[in-house]
Design an enzyme around this catalytic site. Structure first.
Site, short mmCIF file in Angstrom:
data_model
loop_
_atom_site.label_atom_id
_atom_site.label_comp_id
_atom_site.label_asym_id
_atom_site.label_seq_id
_atom_site.Cartn_x
_atom_site.Cartn_y
_atom_site.Cartn_z
N TYR A 173 0.66 -1.44 -0.18
CA TYR A 173 0.22 0.07 0.32
C TYR A 173 0.86 0.91 0.25
O TYR A 173 2.46 1.43 0.03
CB TYR A 173 -0.65 0.03 1.30
CG TYR A 173 -1.97 -1.69 0.77
CD1 TYR A 173 -2.81 -1.27 0.20
CD2 TYR A 173 -1.60 -2.14 1.59
CE1 TYR A 173 -4.04 -1.67 0.28
CE2 TYR A 173 -3.11 -3.25 1.68
CZ TYR A 173 -3.74 -2.78 1.21
OH TYR A 173 -4.94 -4.36 0.95
N GLN A 382 -17.54 -31.04 5.56
CA GLN A 382 -17.35 -30.74 4.49
C GLN A 382 -16.05 -31.26 3.97
O GLN A 382 -15.75 -30.86 3.07
CB GLN A 382 -17.05 -28.97 5.21
CG GLN A 382 -18.07 -28.56 5.23
CD GLN A 382 -17.72 -26.56 5.35
OE1 GLN A 382 -17.01 -25.84 5.07
NE2 GLN A 382 -18.76 -26.43 5.65
#
Length: 421
Positions: A173, A382
């Site tokens: 950034y 899952q």
């Protein structure tokens, strides 16, 4: 020494103390902007309140821009005026009102050339490979105004009730764009030599400290590995860390890799705590506490890293998406281990997914009577979906092996899974 004794121990920052060594790292959740019409931040407040109830030591919010150019996208969160600070009070009051001693810092993030809007700015007008817009080069006057904006943003964060701020100086950034020659091609007093290139972050920290006083946490997220060409050298990173300490930071957090870097930093192929060695390498050079991060997602790994003196604190983000009560549950494990180990309990475990299987078999291995309940006709949860994903041979092997091992164990020790609805 009790289990997780290092992770659950307090961290004295001088003017304040964190109740444990676990930091919930910054994540963009989509809740930072609040309600578009009313400005209410109720959803974000509830989200962080649950994590505070789970007894995490310190929370860092998703990135909040110090000005319009710094927003990550159009209409993304910013903090530039008192009316916006007032909205944030709902968040800080919810966290402090949880009554667990959890503290919260607001992350100040200027996207720089990573911004997804045409107002993007940077140290030099070089477009990011992952950015849609070529940034405008900041003038000297623009840079000075941006430094002031950081200071004002931090002051507003204090006004809003935050315990501190985290300055995002890594991940590629704006601040990182000034520090590294990868982007900073300037020939003025903000570019060229390393001394000039780190002037921007140091002036930001000094301005923030001037605005907020001495009894306010300032975390600096320092890129310790840029993982891009013409990134900072190790000697440069050490120098910046030392100067940040002098400038007034309270804590230094570890940043690994720019977002445009091609080296995995958080994927499952990265070993657990695979980058904590970098933080450890910096530790002898500074006196402020250091935070390490990336792929630390169990209390056992966190404890191991802290016991090995790789860091003073652990940052983990996604584990708190999965479980707001991560730290509280670690405390409860300690409490159970400290109880009468000779007592045999009748334990019901609901759900035969990976976590349920682990809980059931672990409890059974310790001599308890365990009954496992599952609503479907197969165990594994899952994992049964994950093993069907094409091109993930290693994951498939892990899933199948795990389920088979737990099934074999349960045949010996756990009451057969019962249907539960």
């Amino acid at each position: 020494m009790t289990k997780f004794s290092a992770m659950l121990s307090p961290l004295d920052l001088g003017f304040t103390t964190l109740k444990n060594r676990v930091l919930m790292g910054s994540m963009h959740t989509g809740l930072e902007e609040g309600n578009f019409l009313s400005g209410s931040m109720t959803k974000l407040a509830k989200y962080f309140e649950e994590r505070a109830k789970g007894k995490v030591g310190l929370i860092v919010t998703g990135g909040i821009a110090p000005n319009n150019a710094g927003r990550v996208a159009p209409f993304a969160a910013k903090l530039t005026k008192s009316s916006e600070a007032k909205a944030h009070m709902e968040v800080t009051q919810a966290v402090h009102g949880a009554g667990t001693g959890t503290k919260i810092c607001m992350q100040i993030l200027h996207a720089g050339r990573y911004a997804y809007h045409p107002l993007a700015v940077s140290a030099s007008p070089i477009q990011a490979p992952i950015g849609p817009f070529k940034p405008k080069e900041l003038s000297n006057a623009d840079i000075l105004q941006t430094i002031d904006d950081y200071g004002q943003c931090a002051a507003l964060a204090r006004e809003a009730g935050y315990d501190g701020v985290e300055v995002m100086g890594s991940e590629g950034y704006l601040i990182n764009q000034f520090i590294a020659e990868h982007v900073n091609h300037r020939k003025d007093e903000w570019g060229g030599s390393y001394e000039n290139r780190i002037r921007f972050p140091l002036e930001i920290v000094k301005k923030i400290r001037e605005k907020v006083g001495q009894d306010f946490i300032i975390i600096f997220r320092l890129s310790m590995l840029d993982l891009v060409e013409k990134g900072s050298s190790w000697n440069e990173i050490v120098r910046l860390a030392k100067e940040l300490e002098v400038a007034g930071v309270t804590l230094i957090n570890t940043g690994i890799g720019w977002h445009e870097a091609r080296i995995p930093t958080i994927a499952t192929c990265v070993p657990r705590a695979g980058f904590s060695w970098v933080t450890k390498k910096l530790k002898p050079h500074v006196n402020v506490p250091l935070i390490t991060t990336n792929r630390i997602n169990t209390p056992e790994v966190a404890e191991q890293v802290l016991q090995a003196s790789h860091a003073d604190m652990i940052s983990m983000a996604r584990p708190f998406l999965a479980d707001p009560y991560f730290v509280l549950k670690a405390e409860e494990v300690v409490a159970i281990l400290c109880s009468d180990a000779s007592e045999v309990l009748n334990i019901a475990v609901v759900g035969a997914g990976p976590a349920g299987l682990a809980a059931a078999t672990t409890a059974a291995a310790r001599g308890h009577r365990v009954t496992l309940y599952e609503q479907s006709n197969q165990i594994g949860g899952q994992f049964n979906m994950a093993k069907l994903i094409p091109g993930t041979r290693s994951l498939i092997l892990v899933c199948v092996t795990y389920i088979q091992e737990r099934r074999n164990f349960m045949k010996r020790f756990v009451t057969s899974p019962r249907r539960f609805r």
